[in-house]
Design a protein around this motif. Structure first.
Motif, short mmCIF file in Angstrom:
data_model
loop_
_atom_site.label_atom_id
_atom_site.label_comp_id
_atom_site.label_asym_id
_atom_site.label_seq_id
_atom_site.Cartn_x
_atom_site.Cartn_y
_atom_site.Cartn_z
N LYS A 119 -60.64 35.11 -26.30
CA LYS A 119 -59.21 34.87 -26.16
C LYS A 119 -58.87 33.45 -26.63
O LYS A 119 -59.73 32.58 -26.55
CB LYS A 119 -58.81 35.03 -24.70
CG LYS A 119 -58.86 36.47 -24.22
CD LYS A 119 -58.22 36.54 -22.86
CE LYS A 119 -58.93 37.48 -21.92
NZ LYS A 119 -58.58 37.27 -20.53
N PRO A 120 -57.70 33.12 -27.03
CA PRO A 120 -56.59 34.01 -27.29
C PRO A 120 -56.76 34.77 -28.59
O PRO A 120 -57.36 34.27 -29.53
CB PRO A 120 -55.40 33.05 -27.39
CG PRO A 120 -56.00 31.77 -27.82
CD PRO A 120 -57.39 31.73 -27.28
N THR A 175 -54.58 34.17 -33.12
CA THR A 175 -53.80 32.94 -33.16
C THR A 175 -53.88 32.30 -34.53
O THR A 175 -53.20 31.32 -34.78
CB THR A 175 -54.32 31.94 -32.13
OG1 THR A 175 -55.73 31.87 -32.27
CG2 THR A 175 -53.95 32.36 -30.74
N GLU A 226 -57.51 26.51 -19.64
CA GLU A 226 -58.01 27.56 -20.53
C GLU A 226 -57.11 28.79 -20.47
O GLU A 226 -56.87 29.46 -21.47
CB GLU A 226 -59.43 27.91 -20.08
CG GLU A 226 -60.17 28.82 -21.02
CD GLU A 226 -61.50 29.26 -20.44
OE1 GLU A 226 -61.71 29.07 -19.23
OE2 GLU A 226 -62.30 29.80 -21.19
N LYS A 227 -56.57 29.04 -19.25
CA LYS A 227 -55.71 30.22 -19.10
C LYS A 227 -54.42 30.04 -19.90
O LYS A 227 -53.90 30.98 -20.48
CB LYS A 227 -55.37 30.44 -17.62
CG LYS A 227 -56.58 30.72 -16.77
CD LYS A 227 -57.23 32.04 -17.15
CE LYS A 227 -58.58 32.14 -16.48
NZ LYS A 227 -59.45 33.15 -17.05
N TYR A 265 -54.19 28.19 -22.54
CA TYR A 265 -54.61 28.28 -23.94
C TYR A 265 -54.72 29.74 -24.35
O TYR A 265 -54.33 30.13 -25.45
CB TYR A 265 -55.94 27.56 -24.12
CG TYR A 265 -56.60 27.80 -25.44
CD1 TYR A 265 -56.01 27.35 -26.63
CD2 TYR A 265 -57.81 28.47 -25.52
CE1 TYR A 265 -56.61 27.57 -27.84
CE2 TYR A 265 -58.42 28.70 -26.73
CZ TYR A 265 -57.82 28.25 -27.89
OH TYR A 265 -58.42 28.47 -29.09
N GLU A 266 -55.23 30.56 -23.44
CA GLU A 266 -55.41 31.97 -23.79
C GLU A 266 -54.09 32.71 -23.87
O GLU A 266 -53.92 33.59 -24.72
CB GLU A 266 -56.31 32.66 -22.74
CG GLU A 266 -57.78 32.38 -22.96
CD GLU A 266 -58.64 32.81 -21.81
OE1 GLU A 266 -58.16 33.57 -20.93
OE2 GLU A 266 -59.81 32.37 -21.75
N PRO A 324 -51.22 29.92 -26.88
CA PRO A 324 -51.93 28.89 -27.64
C PRO A 324 -50.99 27.86 -28.29
O PRO A 324 -51.39 26.71 -28.48
CB PRO A 324 -52.68 29.68 -28.71
CG PRO A 324 -52.35 31.10 -28.52
CD PRO A 324 -51.47 31.27 -27.35
#
Lengths: 371, 551, 421
Positions: free
Chosen positions: A174-175, A178, C372-373, C375-376, C379
């Protein structure tokens, strides 16, 4: 009493070509893809699965248009005698160069990862000897060997990666999506350049016992190549993260290092590396064979065998000289190779195929079937 | 001092040999003897005795018969090759009875020969011959020749009969289940053993004679209409090319008819078991049965066959095939992999093991490569000594080997204990290969692999594997690729390679043998429960009635 | 004639093959060859700071010979042989240290056998990346080797840590770790994980903390006389101490910033979402306690991004069973009692997690991976705030924690032991 008459089966062609592409791809592509596309590297693999399949269509129909003829021979039909010869020499040099690069990569890897004190040239000479021996024995022979070795290699690799599943961290993927299309495109081109080495199939189609099976091969090869690659790319990203994958020189090798079966079979990387090296040898054997056939046909020789041993010496020398160090090799693969490789691998078949269509030379496979 | 007088001596010897060779030139089997006998019995006998140089085993029995003993006859045969019982019963007795009979009318010399041929001899197989070399051939193969005064015709009575070994259990191929008869040294017995198994007139025995001196009978066996005729013709033409003075064993032929002379791998299969020959014939192969040896050759042979034992086909469930492949890999690579791992890739050895291996190697004066090489070589010494020694001594060799090589060398710290384990494991694994000759090849290639492992570690071993595979893939046995059906791959036929499928699954003969009839049995013979009653449940009565019906 | 020529060429080819195989053996010979007995089996590497730029690297090596002797000799009267040695090397960097180590003692270092890298506190505070670089380049070391941070000097751990009961000290660390795992939650961190976290946006790595603890005297040992002997030996060997791996050290941008205490460590582990199991002790009723052996089954962290800042919904699902109840009045078979135990468990876990979040905000290190969350999920937003995340945004994030604890079993017994009057 030859029961085979120098022919190979479509199964052998499939393994030869897949082996040829996969052998170098698996070692370099994951790092290059994550360099461009980060954790979206797997998307690139999916894109190339489709593009690669489309890429294969004209190549195979070109090969089938001229049954029993190598590209050099129908190059002579299409470009005239001297044009065809020039094309043959050019293709020969190209494959010869790619072969040298592959040998160099193989030896570099061995020296870096397993045997840091052994001189590079020793491995190059050793493996070139085996390759030349195989080519000397003929296409049939090394086709058979790749039919044995490649599935076993792939099976071992995939089996080994199963044991890595518990230690994967899928969050690292993840992500999703992008990266910009441009970045994905650059990644795709890099991968496609490796893929394009499949051009050598043009030299195999005239040797197929049943050329009518060639169109089906395109799909088989595409899947057989990209599924393992997809697995490896996903695993590497999920294991190391995208950044680390692009930083590591040989991520697949590093991944294999992590395999531990019941705490007993560990550190299989030397084993798999040595195994991988033999598949690279078969790749080089095919490239080298293709180069030798191109030269022999262009020079109007009946047999390519007299060229094999002298060629092997030059191959050794070229492999030693082709890069000065590993960084240069990586730079070459990341920057120059996509352009250089693709322009030849894409340009030559497209040129020949469009000429064949324009000048209405050869008979299309469908047309012949209707008759 | 010694050499000077010896040289002329050897020269003399050489000269003597040349003279002998010249004397041999008008040899009995040359064309010069392709002439008829004369009419005089004495001349003919003299000629014959002269040819044999009065050899003691040539028996000549001269006698006369008729009411007035007017017909002179001589019986010639080789002592030991002919059955003396038959000779006295079927040849000598009738003459005596004729002489003693009431018919006192004289026998005319010209009617003597047809009379003897047509009704005097009471033996089944009688032939006629007139030429010297013909008669010689017959006599030398154990027939009795009857010379009759006044005619150049010679009557041949086929009373072959010599002391032969009985049909015994196979000596070289051990097994638990399967027929216990094996070939012996008599061609006829061997062909009969095959015929007993395949009762079809299409089973053919094409006989050739090879060997200028030995005149060995060689039988090319195949099933007409099943075996690819091209294969049979190829076998016969290769055999006909052979021109040598003698064939003493099937191995002589093997060297002459192999496709590639420069390979340690055996490109033909050999066996002393008639059931194996019959099985091969039914697959469409050709067998070569040779007189005076119990070993028959089977062609073509592929690599995977050397891991098959006839017993595999007699036991219904068989995982041992897979074990043999494992055994093959271990026998070939274990010592070299050990050397590679311990000298180059220590990280691949599990931590606990590497520590105990290192502890075991403490104080061993040799590098691992030398250690492994010397152990392998001494093991081969032991094996060879054990095989060549008389059985009683052989046991002693084994004991000495186990004690000296195993315990004493470890105790003395010359060899590490784990090396002994490795080498013996590899040796045991090499004994798993059913085919004796190909286990030789496996043992041989261990040495180059050891050297490669010592020089380059695992990459070296894999280099060796590559070259070995290239070599194997380039081999052919009578046109059939040696690695078939693995490469060129015919996955449908792997059911007899890596494991053995049940009999009812193997409906087809191996395709590359190009048998005329590819299907060997009716399809769909998988056994099932007794028909129709599957829905009846587990009532024991129903099951038992079902069985009774079947019975 | 032709046949003769052909066989000649085959013979020549055979000779060539033999020459290729044999020549390297004979002439140049096996460049990388090392025999087993010529290796130093490094089991633990300890790295400390030495002066402003230098490092002090301690290698603990097993001596296989001693190991074999120890095994074959059996307990016996002979003095126990120490099957390992420590080498400490001062050098500019780790690579130099390895080279010097190989000079100091005659053997080539084999890192395969090493299971743990211990980084001293001083060095960790200065930054772990430079000293670990060597290990990412060295083909010999694997990424699954554990990384730990020492409280104090790594060398002390290796020199003073008592290896018993294991023969090999590295195994001792593993055993200590497993012991710890039985008692409460813990998690090993391997080299690969450390590296991938270092290079991942919005997350900071943590490492288990290893430290020396005084040996428990007397009580633990078995029978009377032997225990006194043991004690005497302890005194003789002086500073030998037991290794303890309890808590974690957290990094910020590759530098150690703080050690967590036990509550914070547990809070950190609950959030890892792996099926770690550990015992928590909760008040049962009155002044008695109950023990629950629980493991976190699922952790979901969802960031809610608004104008005011960031809110994280943390949803933890815990499963486990009752391992002991010290009060006969509490009967885990009764739903209401079990429900109360579950509630208590939830409360305890909530406290742990809150403590960890507090700590994270306090030291400004995002070892929980909250960034990180973001970013996920977003972004693009991360690109804007990523730089300043740790120092500006992290201290102000809100967390909303919900814990769901489900007790599924009561062990082998149903109700408590009830004495009958």
């Amino acid at each position: 009493m030859s029961l085979e008459r120098g022919m190979i089966s479509s199964r052998q062609v499939m393994f030869l070509v897949t082996n040829m592409i996969f052998a170098t791809e698996i070692q370099f592509v994951p790092a290059l893809l994550t360099m461009y596309a980060g954790q979206d590297a797997w998307v690139v693999v999916l894109i190339v699965t489709i593009v690669g399949f489309l890429f294969g269509v004209p190549i195979i129909s070109l090969g089938l248009r001229f049954p029993g003829k190598t590209p050099v021979e129908y190059g002579m039909d299409l470009l005239g005698k001297w044009g065809g010869r020039a094309l043959g020499i050019f293709l020969g040099l190209f494959f010869f160069y790619v072969a040298a690069v592959a040998v160099r990569e193989l030896a570099d890897h061995l020296v870096i990862a397993v045997m840091p004190q052994t001189p590079l040239v020793v491995f190059i000479a050793l493996y070139v000897f085996a390759i030349a021996y195989g080519v000397y024995l003929g296409l049939e022979v090394f086709a058979r060997v790749s039919e044995i070795l490649y599935p076993v290699f792939l099976g071992t690799l995939m089996l080994g990666t199963i044991f890595l599943i518990p230690s994967l961290n899928l969050n690292l993927l993840k992500p999703v999506l992008t990266h910009s299309p441009l970045e994905l495109l650059r990644g795709s081109l890099t991968l496609l350049a490796f893929y394009g080495e499949g051009l050598a199939i043009l030299f195999l189609i005239p040797c197929m016992r049943r050329p009518e099976q060639a169109p089906g091969l395109n799909m088989k090869i595409t899947l057989l190549l990209n599924i393992p690659l997809l697995v490896m790319v996903v695993m590497e990203v999920a294991m190391f993260g995208a950044m680390e994958t692009s930083r590591i020189l040989f991520p697949s090798f590093e991944l294999v290092k992590m395999i531990s079966v019941a705490g007993f079979f560990e550190r299989m990387e030397s084993f798999l590396l040595a195994f991988w090296v033999t598949t690279v040898c078969l790749k080089v054997a095919l490239l080298y064979y293709t180069a030798m056939i191109s030269f022999a046909r262009s020079l109007n020789l009946r047999d390519y065998r007299p060229l094999v041993w002298p060629g092997a010496v030059s191959l050794t020398a070229l492999a030693v000289l082709v890069f000065s160090d590993v960084t240069q090799a990586r730079e070459f693969l990341a920057r120059s190779w996509p352009l250089f490789g693709l322009s030849v691998e894409g340009g030559v078949p497209i040129l020949l195929y469009s000429l064949a269509l324009l000048r209405k030379k050869g008979v299309s496979w469908r047309g012949r079937q209707k008759k | 001092m010694f050499r000077k007088p010896r040289r002329p001596k050897t020269m003399e010897e050489r000269k003597q040999r040349q003279i002998d060779a010249k004397l041999e030139a008008p040899h009995p089997d040359s064309q010069e003897l392709n002439i008829p006998f004369g009419l005089s019995l004495d001349d003919n006998l003299a000629l014959f005795k002269n040819l044999f140089g009065n050899a003691s085993d040539l028996l000549v029995r001269e006698f006369s018969f008729g009411a007035r003993q007017e017909i002179r006859v001589a019986l010639v045969y080789i002592d030991g090759l002919s059955d003396t019982n038959s000779i006295s019963e079927a040849i000598l007795k009738p003459f005596v009875y004729r002489s003693l009979s009431d018919d006192k009318s004289p026998i005319l010399p010209e009617s003597a020969y047809p009379m003897i041929r047509d009704w005097l001899i009471t033996f089944g197989s009688v032939k006629e011959a007139a030429r010297i070399n013909e008669v010689l051939d017959y006599v030398l193969t154990g027939c009795a020749a009857l010379f009759i005064d006044g005619t150049s015709q010679v009557l041949i009575v086929v009373v072959k009969g010599w002391k032969a070994r009985d049909v015994e259990e196979p000596k070289a191929e051990a097994f638990v289940r399967g027929p216990r008869d094996s070939f012996n040294e008599t061609l006829r017995t061997n062909t009969a053993l095959i015929r007993r198994r395949i009762k079809t007139p299409r089973l053919r025995f094409d006989t050739l004679k090879i060997g200028r001196m030995t005149k060995t009978d060689i039988c090319v066996v195949y099933i007409h209409g099943l075996t690819d005729p091209a294969l049979k013709d190829e076998v016969i033409s290769r055999l006909k090319r052979i021109d040598t003075d003698g064939i003493l064993e099937s191995g002589y032929l093997e060297d002459f008819i192999k496709d590639n002379p420069w390979t340690p791998f055996s490109l033909l299969d050999r066996t002393e078991r008639p059931d194996k020959v019959a099985g091969a014939l039914l697959e469409g192969r050709v067998a070569i049965v040779i007189d005076t040896t119990p070993f028959a050759l089977l062609v073509p042979a592929v690599f995977s066959e050397f891991l098959q034992a006839p017993e595999d086909y007699y036991e219904s469930f068989d995982y041992i095939r897979a074990f043999r492949w494992l055994g093959l890999i271990i026998a070939t690579f274990l010592p070299s992999v050990y050397v590679a791992l311990s000298t180059y890739h220590q990280e691949m050895i599990p931590t606990g093991l590497v520590l105990s291996m290192a502890a075991g190697r403490e104080g061993v004066p040799f590098p691992a490569l030398v250690e492994a090489l010397s152990m392998e070589i001494s093991f081969d010494f032991l094996r060879e000594a054990g095989a060549r020694m008389p059985r009683s001594v052989g046991q002693a060799v084994g004991i000495i080997g186990a004690l000296v090589l195993g315990q004493a060398s470890v105790a003395a710290g010359i060899v590490s204990p784990i090396m002994v384990v490795i080498v013996s494991l590899a040796a045991v694994a090499s004994f798993m290969i059913p085919n004796y000759s190909s286990s030789h090849a496996i043992r041989f290639i261990r040495f180059p692999f050891l050297l490669l492992a010592g020089a380059f570690g695992l990459p070296g071993i894999f280099w060796g594997i590559l070259v070995l595979l290239l070599h194997l893939a380039s081999l052919r046995s009578f046109g059939v690729p040696y690695l078939y059906p693995v490469a060129p791959g015919v996955p449908g036929e792997w059911k007899d390679v890596f494991f053995k499928a049940p009999r009812w699954m193997m409906d087809f003969r191996p395709s590359l043998l190009r048998a005329r009839k590819i299907r060997r049995q009716a399809p769909g013979q998988m056994p099932g429960p007794p028909g129709g009653s599957s829905g009846e449940g587990d009532d024991p009565q129903i099951v038992s009635t079902g069985r009774e019906k079947q019975g | 004639m032709k046949r003769a020529l052909k066989s000649m060429s085959v013979v020549k080819r055979l000779c060539l093959v033999l020459a290729i195989i044999l020549l390297p053996n004979i002439c140049a010979g096996c460049w990388d060859r090392v025999e087993l007995e010529q290796l130093a089996y490094v089991t633990v590497v300890g790295i400390d700071r030495d002066g402003p730029d230098g490092v002090l690297v301690t290698f603990q090596c097993v001596i296989p010979r001693m190991l074999a002797r120890g095994q074959s000799g059996g307990g016996g009267g002979a003095a126990p042989v120490k099957p390992y040695t420590n080498y400490s090397v001062k050098a500019r960097n780790v690579s130099d240290a390895v080279r010097l180590f190989e000079i100091k003692q005659p053997h080539k270092a084999l890192f395969k056998t090493s299971t743990v890298i211990i980084i001293g506190e001083d060095l960790a505070r200065k930054g772990v990346i430079p000293s670990l670089d060597f290990f990412t380049r060295k083909p010999a070391l694997r990424r699954s080797v554990w990384v730990m941070v020492a409280e104090g000097k790594a060398a002390d751990i290796l020199l003073k840590g008592d290896p018993s009961p294991e023969i090999i000290p590295a195994n001792n660390i593993r055993t200590a770790f497993q012991r710890r795992q039985d008692v409460t939650l813990t998690s090993s961190v391997d080299f690969g994980q450390l590296l991938s976290k270092l290079e991942r946006p919005g997350v900071d790595p943590f490492m288990p903390e290893i430290k020396l603890a005084p040996k428990l005297s007397g009580g633990t040992a078995g029978q009377g006389e032997t225990s006194t002997q043991d004690q005497q030996k302890d005194v003789k060997e002086g500073e030998k101490q037991v290794l303890e791996i309890v808590d974690f050290g957290v990094l910020k941008l590759g530098k150690l910033v703080s050690f967590l205490d036990i509550t914070e460590s547990r809070g950190l582990l609950w959030l890892q979402g792996k099926t770690n199991s550990g015992t928590i002790t909760v008040p049962a009723r009155g002044a008695s306690w109950a023990s629950l052996l629980v493991s976190s089954k699922r952790v979901k962290i969802t960031p809610v991004i608004s104008q005011d800042g960031f809110l994280f919904n943390i949803d933890i699902r815990i499963e486990g069973y009752v391992s002991s109840v010290q009060n006969e009045a509490v009967d885990p078979t009764k739903p209401e009692d079990l429900g109360r135990l579950e509630e208590e468990g939830e409360k305890a876990i909530l406290q742990d997690v809150m403590a960890a979040v507090k700590k994270s905000q306090e030291v400004r290190s995002d070892f929980l991976g909250l960034g990180e969350k973001i970013y996920e999920t977003d972004p693009d937003l991360w690109k804007e705030i990523g730089e300043a995340w740790r120092d500006e945004w992290l201290p102000n994030v809100q967390v909303d924690i919900s814990v769901n604890c489900k007790l599924k079993r009561t062990g082998l017994a149903a109700g408590p032991v009830q004495p009958i009057p």
